[in-house]
Write an enzyme that holds these catalytic residues in place. Structure first.
Site, PDB file in Angstrom:
ATOM      1  N   CYS A   1       0.842  -1.198   0.000  1.00 27.71           N
ATOM      2  CA  CYS A   1       0.000   0.000   0.000  1.00 27.71           C
ATOM      3  C   CYS A   1       0.878   1.250   0.000  1.00 27.71           C
ATOM      4  O   CYS A   1       0.590   2.230  -0.672  1.00 27.71           O
ATOM      5  CB  CYS A   1      -0.925  -0.021   1.207  1.00 27.71           C
TER       6      CYS A   1
ATOM      7  N   CYS B   1      13.781   1.004  -8.247  1.00 30.75           N
ATOM      8  CA  CYS B   1      12.335   0.972  -7.984  1.00 30.75           C
ATOM      9  C   CYS B   1      12.079   2.052  -6.931  1.00 30.75           C
ATOM     10  O   CYS B   1      12.921   2.913  -6.712  1.00 30.75           O
ATOM     11  CB  CYS B   1      11.896  -0.406  -7.507  1.00 30.75           C
TER      12      CYS B   1
END
Ligand SMILES: [Zn+2]
Length: 485
Positions: A290, A441
């Site tokens: 999340c 990332c």
């Protein structure tokens, strides 16, 4: 053949969710079932032998309630489900024992404060006493924990224990409405405690600034009536679910991701657990969490409020709840669905042959793929400073961005080749094995997975992961205008 009995009917069938009987047709199975459970016969059938109208019979996804279907031969692996109509079913029982409810009293201020609940026929004084007598653990005081803690406190839950190890950060304020700008850098549970004290001083609010682990969870939840999972990672979810099964405590589960959320109740009266629904987590780093994937601001409010509502229904003992079910909510298209969760006979923690009998003996890090395997070659990494230097000096390196498209839209890494993680193995020929390749990332977890994936696919060129991801890099390399959209 197996017969699945939904929770509302289960008391009439020896509390068994799943009954196995030899039978070839619906009529044959029902006859064997009611022979074995005479109480169940009275619930399912009228005196004249007709199936009561509030019960529906399903085989797989198909409704076979009509008697014309009852003599057809069924495959041996068919599963029959007895489903009471939504408005029907047996009354729910409260999870709070009567003697504890009877020991509760209200002062005048409390009668005034809870007047709007006391006037509800389904809650009344009895229900409000159960709420005050209840003891609830809320795991996580972040996005989902914010509405859960506030609504439970406002409704009058007598004891709330909030467990969280994190501090309030600026990026939390978008959705964690329990915390404000004045709470930045404070432990979330300390901030929560202040807010709850302002809301209702009579609440016994226990703030545990603690990371839940296998060696502390049992002492955290033991003796409480209910646990509400408001965490955001798989390790915590499996740990909490397993500990609830082993301690015999029901669990209200909630999860959010981008625009979608899930709520479910697990481990109530021997019902299915979280592992029954999701036996294994996705490979570490494969699905952005999340915090990496983001979520729209009101979504935790929607999902957390449903969690709090389910918790109160369990405490009061009213309504139909999500026992053995999973509610999915898509807030973008306003669709919701309630899916059934089947108890797995071979579940390693709640099944008949359970292998997990103590959370201390189970390796959650390993199960969730968080541990570096011993035989694995360590992953070389570059610090943000090292990468910045190599870019500045014009070193011939390849930078591969493995983030999702929506993440790149926030911040584009200059001169990076874009290859989503799922396509890496297939597109490995696009990389030059003579050059150093640096994978990037958001937080530096998926870039490690990327390198492992390429190693497995046989790519032999030198590979590096950007330590801490773009999050750690952005102050160093992107001071120029236009980098942020
Ligand atoms: Zn299970």
């Amino acid at each position: 053949m197996k017969i699945y009995v939904t929770a509302t009917l289960r008391n009439f069938f020896g509390r068994n969710p799943l009954i196995e009987l030899e039978g070839k047709s619906i009529r044959g199975i029902l006859s064997l079932l009611t022979d074995e459970y005479p109480d169940g016969k009275k619930v399912l059938f009228e005196d004249n032998g007709k199936l009561r109208s509030f019960v529906q019979i399903y085989v797989g996804d198909e409704n076979r309630t009509d008697e014309g279907e009852w003599d057809k031969e069924l495959p041996a692996d068919a599963e029959l489900m007895l489903l009471p109509a939504v408005a029907g079913g047996a009354p729910q029982e409260s999870i709070i024992p009567d003697e504890r409810r009877k020991a509760v009293f209200f002062d005048d201020a409390e009668v005034e404060r809870f007047g709007r609940q006391l006037m509800l026929r389904d809650i009344g004084v009895k229900g409000q006493k159960r709420i005050k007598a209840s003891r609830v653990v809320v795991a996580g005081a972040g996005a989902l924990g914010s509405p859960v803690i506030q609504y439970l406190a406002a409704a009058g839950v007598g004891t709330i224990k909030a467990v969280d190890f994190d501090e309030v950060r600026l990026e939390n304020l978008q959705s964690q409405v329990l915390h404000t700008s004045r709470d930045l850098k404070r432990p979330k549970v300390a901030s929560a405690k202040d807010k709850i004290r302002n809301l209702n001083k009579n609440i016994n609010f226990e703030a545990e600034n603690l990371k839940l682990e296998a060696d502390n969870i049992v002492s955290v939840i033991d003796g409480y009536d209910l646990v509400i999972d408001c965490t955001d990672n798989f390790k915590a979810r499996y740990l909490i679910s397993d500990a609830c099964v082993l301690c015999g405590i029901p669990l209200v589960f909630g999860a959010i991701y981008q625009f979608e959320g899930q709520v479910g109740i697990f481990n109530l009266n021997g019902g299915p657990c979280f592992r029954c629904q999701f036996p294994e987590p996705p490979e570490a780093g494969l699905v952005p969490s999340c915090s990496e994937g983001g979520a729209i601001s009101p979504l935790p409010g929607i999902i957390g409020s449903i969690q709090a509502n389910e918790a109160l229904k369990l405490i009061i003992g009213i309504g139909e709840h999500l026992d053995g079910k999973l509610l999915t909510v898509d807030s973008l298209y306003l669709r919701s669905k309630i899916l059934k969760v089947k108890k797995r006979c071979d579940c390693p923690v709640c099944g008949s042959n359970a292998q997990i009998t103590k959370v201390e003996d189970y390796d959650y890090e390993d199960f969730c793929g968080l541990k570096a395997k011993e035989e694995e070659v360590p992953i070389p990494a570059l610090t943000p400073e090292e990468l910045a230097k190599r870019i500045e000096s014009g070193d011939p390196i390849t930078i591969v961005d493995v983030r999702e498209p929506h993440e790149r839209a926030i911040l584009r890494f200059p001169d990076a080749v874009v290859i989503p993680i799922g396509q890496l193995a297939r597109r490995k020929n696009e990389l030059d094995p003579e050059l150093d390749t640096v994978f990037i990332c958001k937080e530096g977890k998926r870039s490690i997975l990327a390198i492992n994936t390429l190693r497995e696919a046989g790519y032999a060129g030198p590979m590096y992961s950007l330590q801490g991801g773009i999050d750690a890099m952005k102050d160093i390399i992107f001071p120029h205008e236009g980098a942020w959209l």
